[in-house]
Design an enzyme around this catalytic site. Structure first.
Site, PDB file in Angstrom:
ATOM      1  N   ASP A 232       0.818  -1.208   0.000  1.00 43.71           N
ATOM      2  CA  ASP A 232       0.000   0.000   0.000  1.00 43.71           C
ATOM      3  C   ASP A 232       0.859   1.268   0.000  1.00 43.71           C
ATOM      4  OD1 ASP A 232      -2.711   1.292   0.620  1.00 43.71           O
ATOM      5  OD2 ASP A 232      -1.437   2.074   2.236  1.00 43.71           O
ATOM      6  N   HIS A 353     -11.147  -0.377  -4.083  1.00 46.78           N
ATOM      7  CA  HIS A 353     -11.802   0.224  -2.916  1.00 46.78           C
ATOM      8  C   HIS A 353     -11.594   1.737  -2.826  1.00 46.78           C
ATOM      9  CE1 HIS A 353      -7.669  -0.276  -1.952  1.00 46.78           C
ATOM     10  NE2 HIS A 353      -7.809   0.515  -0.900  1.00 46.78           N
ATOM     11  N   ASP A 354     -10.747   2.296  -3.685  1.00 48.88           N
ATOM     12  CA  ASP A 354     -10.524   3.749  -3.685  1.00 48.88           C
ATOM     13  C   ASP A 354     -11.262   4.435  -4.823  1.00 48.88           C
ATOM     14  OD1 ASP A 354      -8.809   3.660  -1.493  1.00 48.88           O
ATOM     15  OD2 ASP A 354      -7.062   3.246  -2.756  1.00 48.88           O
TER      16      ASP A 354
HETATM   17  C1  GLC Z   1      -3.885   3.532  -0.344  1.00 50.53           C
HETATM   18  C2  GLC Z   1      -5.138   2.725  -0.080  1.00 50.53           C
HETATM   19  C3  GLC Z   1      -6.180   3.641   0.449  1.00 50.53           C
HETATM   20  C4  GLC Z   1      -5.681   4.232   1.745  1.00 50.53           C
HETATM   21  C5  GLC Z   1      -4.330   4.909   1.553  1.00 50.53           C
HETATM   22  C6  GLC Z   1      -3.674   5.159   2.869  1.00 50.53           C
HETATM   23  O1  GLC Z   1      -4.076   4.479  -1.308  1.00 50.53           O
HETATM   24  O2  GLC Z   1      -5.527   2.055  -1.235  1.00 50.53           O
HETATM   25  O3  GLC Z   1      -7.406   3.001   0.661  1.00 50.53           O
HETATM   26  O4  GLC Z   1      -6.604   5.163   2.224  1.00 50.53           O
HETATM   27  O5  GLC Z   1      -3.433   4.094   0.833  1.00 50.53           O
HETATM   28  O6  GLC Z   1      -3.275   3.953   3.449  1.00 50.53           O
END
Ligand code: GLC
Length: 581
Positions: A232, A353-354
């Site tokens: 991530d 999910h984003d």
């Molecule tokens: C990444 C994840 C996202 C999260 C961010 C901070 O972009 O996909 O969902 O909010 O990292 O961890």
């Protein structure tokens, strides 16, 4: 008649010669195809909070996933990417980890995890874990120690700036309501860095102890038998710890340019590869692919021994509330494909999910076209070169929920983004319109299982409302309907699995200028497929080159198709894959 025969004969001869030529060429290239399970995988992404709740608290859990393993298997997918399931105070739904070796209470226990992993493996499904190590939660023991005093041995696990040196140079935060990534902490009179929310302090990757801690954590999960890791926000992990000044406005607009692939990031990945990836049969994918093709290549070039697969955002970022140009879309996907044609490997996705729901962003979620256009988009994802990622619910054609008021949102990015926009005097009507289209909550509403209350996601109150359309769009109904998005999705998954050409075959774009139709061939050895996708709500057509001889229709989201001479006539959002002779 004789002339016809002669012509026919010449044509056949030309074809044979042509085929042989292509064959030798491809055979030569074929030897360089490095087959891997993760290239052949079809990844199903599960947002555990929203998948299936078994204890009535309104939040999905691991037992829920266990309950649905046969469903997952029935899709034909062979890998699952699970969003974070570690202990977390849930400031950012698990992307703020407070204990990397434990399971979030909402989600269950380590026994549940072991059961889930075993159940997946018994069904031939691999598990890819999300590793969130650009930052931890501020409730992680490391941070509690770190913030307690300047002398604490954990102090250097994070980035601190002593206040007596003045305010540190501006850093942009993606989730902060002031857009400020430095948070003052009175306890030690210093600022700490958080690229995401205030409760997500950035770990100091320049500290070898931090790196070792992370490798140990990854080994802990690899020893349990997980099959891969998704890193991530990892492209942001390395930093120039002198924190030089960056131009504020440009940083806010183009933070990737300043944050991605800094310092010794490649060195850390090589080290991680040596310490973890090389010791287990695991695959690795980072979120993001740097600033350009070169960065992306450097991440996944096999000789460099860093990661396996790039995950680039250029494609998914194209959709806008006002629509998008298909030509641009084709351009982006074609450029990425050609940059990786000989070396490296890509992820193919249009949602996660984003993001908001794929059919609402890239096609048409009206009653008339939702199912057809969702099938078309799934055809695209599952027929491109690269590993396809299918986000839960997209196999049903789930749509955006489209909240109207800020009170309905749960996502920290939406809530703090709203506060920031208000403070900065933005046009809030425009802001809310954009949020309604693109908010992450759109893609996080509970999975729609059947027509009973709350789509049978929970017997309690769901943490985020279930989309009202669940009475029509749900697993049970779609399983019974041979024409549903779900039934089509399964067929398309099978088609990919049965045809290596769809995995490894060369990709060639046809009619790049066509603003309605996206068409390409995939060719491997003597197998050829032609993919035709009408991305518009109007009829469209595509002229097939005379050399293409149709053998059969491999899949079609309409009951039939029409041709006129060398032209295929397409219905709105029609998608067809032909096998060619
Ligand atoms: C990444 C994840 C996202 C999260 C961010 C901070 O972009 O996909 O969902 O909010 O990292 O961890």
């Amino acid at each position: 008649m004789d002339t016809m025969k002669n012509l026919y004969f010449t044509l056949i001869m030309l074809l044979i010669i042509g085929c042989n030529e292509t064959k030798t060429e491809i055979m030569a290239e074929d030897t360089s195809i490095n087959k891997k399970w993760w290239k052949e995988a079809i990844v199903y992404q599960i947002y555990p909070r929203s998948f299936k709740d078994t204890d009535g608290d309104g939040v999905g859990d691991l037992k829920g996933i266990v309950e649905k393993l046969d469903y997952i298997k029935s899709l034909g997918v062979n890998a699952v990417w699970l969003n974070p399931i570690y202990s977390s105070p849930n400031d950012d739904n698990g992307y703020d980890v407070s204990d990397y070796r434990n399971i979030m209470t909402d989600f269950g226990t380590m026994e549940d995890f072991d059961l889930m992993l075993k159940g997946m493996h018994e069904r031939g499904i691999k598990l890819i874990m999300d590793v969130v190590v650009n930052h931890s939660s501020d409730e992680h023991e490391w941070f509690k120690q770190s913030r307690s005093s300047r002398e604490n041995p954990y102090r250097d696990y994070y980035h601190w700036w002593p206040a007596e040196k003045g305010k540190p140079n501006y850093r942009y935060s993606l989730f902060d309501e002031n857009g400020d990534a430095w948070k003052y902490d009175a306890q030690t009179d210093a600022y700490y860095l958080h690229y995401f929310s205030q409760k997500q302090p950035d770990l100091n990757w320049e500290n070898p102890k931090v790196r070792q801690e992370v490798y140990d954590i990854m080994k802990f999960w690899a020893e349990k038998g997980v099959d891969g890791f998704r890193l991530d926000a990892f492209q942001f992990a390395a930093k120039d710890t002198t924190f030089p000044a960056f131009p504020k406005e440009d940083l806010q607009k183009n933070f990737i340019k300043y944050y991605a692939m800094q310092g010794n990031l490649h060195g850390y990945l090589k080290e991680m590869n040596e310490e973890v990836f090389s010791k287990y049969d695991v695959m690795s994918v980072a979120e993001g692919a740097g600033r350009n093709f070169e960065d992306a290549h450097n991440l996944v070039d096999e000789d460099r021994k860093e990661l396996n697969m790039a995950y680039a955002f250029d494609g998914v970022d194209i959709a806008k509330p006002e629509g998008y140009s298909l030509k641009h879309f084709k351009d982006v996907f074609s450029k990425w494909d050609s940059a990786f044609a000989k070396k490296g490997w890509l992820s193919i996705f249009l949602s996660n999910h984003d993001q908001a729901r794929l059919v609402s962003r890239f096609a048409n979620d009206s009653n008339e076209f939702r199912a057809t256009s969702a099938k078309m988009l799934n055809t695209f994802i599952l027929s491109m070169r690269g590993t396809p990622y299918c986000y839960y619910g997209d196999e049903l054609g789930m749509t955006n929920i489209g909240f109207e008021t800020i009170e309905e949102y749960q996502d920290i990015a939406a809530i703090n983004g709203y506060k920031k926009a208000l403070k900065e005097g933005e046009d809030m009507t425009v802001f809310m319109k954009n949020l309604k289209f693109s908010s992450r909550d759109n893609g996080r509403t509970p999975m729609q299982w059947d027509t009973t209350e709350n789509a049978n996601f929970t017997i309690g109150k769901p943490w985020l409302p279930v989309n009202e359309n669940y009475k029509e769009i749900n697993v049970e109904a779609e399983e019974q309907n041979p024409d549903s998005v779900l039934s089509y999705f399964k067929k398309m998954v099978n088609l990919r699995k049965e045809n290596p050409v769809l995995i490894y075959g060369d990709y060639t774009l046809i009619e790049p200028e066509n603003e309605q139709v996206y068409a390409y061939t995939r060719i491997l050895d003597n197998q050829k497929m032609l993919v035709i996708l009408n991305f518009s709500d109007k009829e469209a057509s595509l002229e097939i080159p005379a050399t293409f001889l149709i053998k059969n229709v491999a899949i079609n989201n309409y009951p039939n198709y029409n041709t006129k001479d060398q032209t295929v006539l397409l219905q709105p959002y029609q998608s067809i894959i032909f096998s060619l002779k």
